[in-house]
Write a protein that holds these residues in place. Structure first.
Motif, PDB file in Angstrom:
ATOM      1  N   ALA A 276       0.754  -1.166   0.085  1.00  0.00           N
ATOM      2  CA  ALA A 276      -0.114   0.008   0.051  1.00  0.00           C
ATOM      3  C   ALA A 276       0.970   1.126  -0.088  1.00  0.00           C
ATOM      4  CB  ALA A 276      -0.970  -0.001   1.202  1.00  0.00           C
ATOM      5  N   ARG A 277       0.226   2.203  -0.368  1.00  0.00           N
ATOM      6  CA  ARG A 277       0.895   3.623  -0.252  1.00  0.00           C
ATOM      7  C   ARG A 277       0.242   4.648   0.622  1.00  0.00           C
ATOM      8  NH1 ARG A 277       1.065   8.072  -5.062  1.00  0.00           N
ATOM      9  NH2 ARG A 277       2.948   9.366  -4.095  1.00  0.00           N
ATOM     10  N   ILE A 278       0.935   5.306   1.479  1.00  0.00           N
ATOM     11  CA  ILE A 278       0.314   6.658   2.157  1.00  0.00           C
ATOM     12  C   ILE A 278       1.182   7.874   1.872  1.00  0.00           C
ATOM     13  CG2 ILE A 278      -0.883   4.965   3.872  1.00  0.00           C
ATOM     14  CD1 ILE A 278       1.435   5.913   6.094  1.00  0.00           C
ATOM     15  N   ARG A 279       0.547   8.943   1.853  1.00  0.00           N
ATOM     16  CA  ARG A 279       0.913  10.154   1.492  1.00  0.00           C
ATOM     17  C   ARG A 279       0.695  11.064   3.041  1.00  0.00           C
ATOM     18  NH1 ARG A 279      -0.006  12.811  -4.237  1.00  0.00           N
ATOM     19  NH2 ARG A 279       1.356  14.188  -3.260  1.00  0.00           N
ATOM     20  N   ALA A 280      -0.052  10.817   3.610  1.00  0.00           N
ATOM     21  CA  ALA A 280      -0.510  11.650   4.928  1.00  0.00           C
ATOM     22  C   ALA A 280      -0.588  10.954   6.312  1.00  0.00           C
ATOM     23  CB  ALA A 280      -1.887  12.267   4.586  1.00  0.00           C
ATOM     24  N   PRO A 281      -0.342  11.494   7.437  1.00  0.00           N
ATOM     25  CA  PRO A 281      -0.171  10.575   8.491  1.00  0.00           C
ATOM     26  C   PRO A 281      -1.669  10.117   8.941  1.00  0.00           C
ATOM     27  CG  PRO A 281       1.086  12.665   8.794  1.00  0.00           C
ATOM     28  CD  PRO A 281       0.393  12.739   7.544  1.00  0.00           C
ATOM     29  N   GLU A 282      -2.749  10.908   8.493  1.00  0.00           N
ATOM     30  CA  GLU A 282      -3.977  10.351   8.835  1.00  0.00           C
ATOM     31  C   GLU A 282      -4.436   9.041   8.216  1.00  0.00           C
ATOM     32  OE1 GLU A 282      -4.260  14.086   6.129  1.00  0.00           O
ATOM     33  OE2 GLU A 282      -3.147  13.444   7.831  1.00  0.00           O
ATOM     34  N   GLU A 283      -3.686   8.592   6.974  1.00  0.00           N
ATOM     35  CA  GLU A 283      -3.957   7.614   6.272  1.00  0.00           C
ATOM     36  C   GLU A 283      -3.547   6.140   6.996  1.00  0.00           C
ATOM     37  OE1 GLU A 283      -3.495   9.896   2.017  1.00  0.00           O
ATOM     38  OE2 GLU A 283      -2.224   8.417   2.568  1.00  0.00           O
ATOM     39  N   ALA A 284      -2.642   6.280   7.750  1.00  0.00           N
ATOM     40  CA  ALA A 284      -1.661   5.247   8.356  1.00  0.00           C
ATOM     41  C   ALA A 284      -2.896   4.300   9.087  1.00  0.00           C
ATOM     42  CB  ALA A 284      -0.641   5.654   9.268  1.00  0.00           C
TER      43      ALA A 284
ATOM     44  N   LEU B  75       4.829  -0.840   3.227  1.00  0.00           N
ATOM     45  CA  LEU B  75       4.172   0.724   2.864  1.00  0.00           C
ATOM     46  C   LEU B  75       5.224   1.451   2.097  1.00  0.00           C
ATOM     47  CD1 LEU B  75       2.814   1.732   6.103  1.00  0.00           C
ATOM     48  CD2 LEU B  75       1.441   1.062   3.998  1.00  0.00           C
ATOM     49  N   HIS B  76       4.887   2.154   0.729  1.00  0.00           N
ATOM     50  CA  HIS B  76       5.421   3.164   0.161  1.00  0.00           C
ATOM     51  C   HIS B  76       4.990   4.328   0.707  1.00  0.00           C
ATOM     52  CE1 HIS B  76       5.723   0.940  -3.902  1.00  0.00           C
ATOM     53  NE2 HIS B  76       6.039  -0.150  -2.725  1.00  0.00           N
ATOM     54  N   VAL B  77       5.783   5.244   1.611  1.00  0.00           N
ATOM     55  CA  VAL B  77       5.412   6.175   2.575  1.00  0.00           C
ATOM     56  C   VAL B  77       5.988   7.569   1.818  1.00  0.00           C
ATOM     57  CG1 VAL B  77       5.319   7.328   4.847  1.00  0.00           C
ATOM     58  CG2 VAL B  77       5.225   4.866   4.357  1.00  0.00           C
ATOM     59  N   GLY B  78       4.931   8.673   1.723  1.00  0.00           N
ATOM     60  CA  GLY B  78       5.407   9.807   1.476  1.00  0.00           C
ATOM     61  C   GLY B  78       5.717   9.913  -0.344  1.00  0.00           C
TER      62      GLY B  78
ATOM     63  N   ALA C 246       9.119  12.959   9.975  1.00  0.00           N
ATOM     64  CA  ALA C 246       8.943  12.398  11.225  1.00  0.00           C
ATOM     65  C   ALA C 246       7.421  12.037  11.565  1.00  0.00           C
ATOM     66  CB  ALA C 246       9.399  13.214  12.512  1.00  0.00           C
ATOM     67  N   ARG C 247       6.637  12.941  11.287  1.00  0.00           N
ATOM     68  CA  ARG C 247       5.109  12.857  11.525  1.00  0.00           C
ATOM     69  C   ARG C 247       4.350  11.683  10.767  1.00  0.00           C
ATOM     70  NH1 ARG C 247       5.489  18.452  10.903  1.00  0.00           N
ATOM     71  NH2 ARG C 247       4.950  18.508   8.710  1.00  0.00           N
ATOM     72  N   LEU C 248       5.045  11.257   9.707  1.00  0.00           N
ATOM     73  CA  LEU C 248       4.613  10.040   9.028  1.00  0.00           C
ATOM     74  C   LEU C 248       5.082   8.825   9.432  1.00  0.00           C
ATOM     75  CD1 LEU C 248       5.129  11.302   5.080  1.00  0.00           C
ATOM     76  CD2 LEU C 248       3.154  10.284   5.996  1.00  0.00           C
ATOM     77  N   ALA C 249       6.448   8.848   9.994  1.00  0.00           N
ATOM     78  CA  ALA C 249       7.032   7.597  10.760  1.00  0.00           C
ATOM     79  C   ALA C 249       6.385   7.719  11.845  1.00  0.00           C
ATOM     80  CB  ALA C 249       8.525   8.031  10.977  1.00  0.00           C
ATOM     81  N   GLU C 250       6.007   8.634  12.654  1.00  0.00           N
ATOM     82  CA  GLU C 250       5.417   8.243  13.885  1.00  0.00           C
ATOM     83  C   GLU C 250       3.922   7.810  13.859  1.00  0.00           C
ATOM     84  OE1 GLU C 250       4.469  11.168  17.932  1.00  0.00           O
ATOM     85  OE2 GLU C 250       4.337  11.924  15.993  1.00  0.00           O
TER      86      GLU C 250
ATOM     87  N   LEU D 293       3.842  -3.136   9.726  1.00  0.00           N
ATOM     88  CA  LEU D 293       3.769  -2.092   8.537  1.00  0.00           C
ATOM     89  C   LEU D 293       5.090  -1.586   8.308  1.00  0.00           C
ATOM     90  CD1 LEU D 293       0.852   0.313   9.951  1.00  0.00           C
ATOM     91  CD2 LEU D 293       0.741  -1.267   7.974  1.00  0.00           C
ATOM     92  N   PRO D 294       5.988  -2.468   7.547  1.00  0.00           N
ATOM     93  CA  PRO D 294       7.469  -2.057   7.261  1.00  0.00           C
ATOM     94  C   PRO D 294       7.316  -1.126   6.179  1.00  0.00           C
ATOM     95  CG  PRO D 294       6.769  -4.347   6.439  1.00  0.00           C
ATOM     96  CD  PRO D 294       5.703  -4.040   7.393  1.00  0.00           C
ATOM     97  N   VAL D 295       8.205  -0.184   6.241  1.00  0.00           N
ATOM     98  CA  VAL D 295       8.347   0.647   5.456  1.00  0.00           C
ATOM     99  C   VAL D 295       9.431   0.389   4.420  1.00  0.00           C
ATOM    100  CG1 VAL D 295       8.848   3.375   4.878  1.00  0.00           C
ATOM    101  CG2 VAL D 295       7.765   2.473   7.129  1.00  0.00           C
ATOM    102  N   GLU D 296       8.792   0.505   3.077  1.00  0.00           N
ATOM    103  CA  GLU D 296       9.772  -0.083   1.874  1.00  0.00           C
ATOM    104  C   GLU D 296      10.763   1.135   1.693  1.00  0.00           C
ATOM    105  OE1 GLU D 296       9.205  -1.980  -2.475  1.00  0.00           O
ATOM    106  OE2 GLU D 296       7.665  -2.214  -0.895  1.00  0.00           O
TER     107      GLU D 296
END
Length: 284
Positions: A61-69, A86-89, A99-103, A116-119
């Motif tokens: 999956a992909r998220i671009r904003a913290p509230e999507e996690a 996850l593809h993040v950002g 940092a906000r996305l990682a948190e 949810l490992p970050v790719e």
């Protein structure tokens, strides 16, 4: 540490004539994977079919904003997925935005219990090694799906003959790897046909060996490591929406499914070699 033979489903698309997987529909592809001993399948969707075929469904999956996690973690946990890579950002984030996305990712995983490992992927916030290492320092609970070819090519890690030094800098990420996506690239392309005689092949083997050694020394991660070849076709999509991605030759010259089998066998052999060295060392 136990390696689990998984595969990324996208690698089954548009296999060349003569490949064992050529022309198969999804059911045929999944049956083929089961026959070859794969355990899990990493995919964007189609998880019920994967489960029905007797395979372990794993998400992408992909998220671009913290509230999507958190909503995504809840959906994928409810779907019974083993994990979601996850593809993040986008890669344009400030350090504070990263940092906000990682948190948010760490919190979502903790709340739901869904990994949810970050790719490590281009066009995401982990495309830069230095900034990824900075994230690890701030959020040591982060885990990663390592697609090393993105870094190997994107950072031209062999520049100046400094590959061993650059590889060692990646250890904090290697120590937090929850999954590996295997493909071997060159200095100019993140995916090329396998050539065991090439220097790039040797480089990727060195990276695999180092990652496995560092990862197995990490006591806080699960003992099972997903190892999934991801060898994508030259074109993404179907019909008029298809676009070239150049992860392979436009007219492909290699059988990506045969290469996926070879990569899976290679990873297992490298892990067994590491186990053998450890046993020999323990005996003195």
């Amino acid at each position: 540490m136990l390696l689990r033979r998984d595969i990324c489903l996208g690698g089954m698309a548009r296999l060349v004539p003569g490949s064992e997987g050529h022309g198969l529909d999804l059911a045929g592809q999944l049956a083929l994977l089961r026959r070859h001993g794969f355990a899990g399948v990493v995919a964007w969707d189609g998880w019920e079919a994967i489960r029905a075929a007797g395979l372990i469904p794993c998400g992408m999956a992909r998220i671009r904003a913290p509230e999507e996690a958190l909503p995504l973690a809840r959906r994928h946990a409810d779907a019974g997925l083993d994990f979601t890579t996850l593809h993040v950002g986008t890669g344009f984030e400030s350090d504070a935005a990263m940092a906000r996305l990682a948190e948010a990712v760490c919190d979502a995983a903790a709340i739901t219990g869904h990994p949810l490992p970050v790719e490590t992927h281009r066009a995401t916030m982990t495309q830069d090694i230095r900034r990824t290492l900075d994230l690890v320092a701030l959020f040591p609970q982060l885990t990663f799906t390592l697609d090393f070819s993105h870094w190997y090519t994107g950072h031209e890690m062999t520049y100046g003959g400094e590959f061993p030094e650059r590889l060692a800098w990646c250890d904090p990420v290697f120590a937090r790897v929850a999954g590996l996506q295997l493909r071997f690239g060159t200095s100019g392309a993140i995916q090329r046909p396998l050539d065991p005689a090439s220097a790039h092949f040797a480089d990727h083997c060195a990276a695999l060996d180092r990652c496995l050694a560092v990862r197995r020394a990490s006591p806080d991660l699960p003992p099972v490591l997903s190892v999934a070849p991801e060898l994508l076709p030259a074109w993404l999509g179907e019909g008029p929406e298809a676009r070239p991605i150049h992860y392979a030759d436009q007219t492909e010259t290699s059988d990506r499914f045969a290469e996926a089998l070879a990569l899976s066998a290679l990873a297992q052999a490298r892990a067994e070699r590491l186990d053998g060295a450890d046993r020999k060392g323990a005996r003195g």
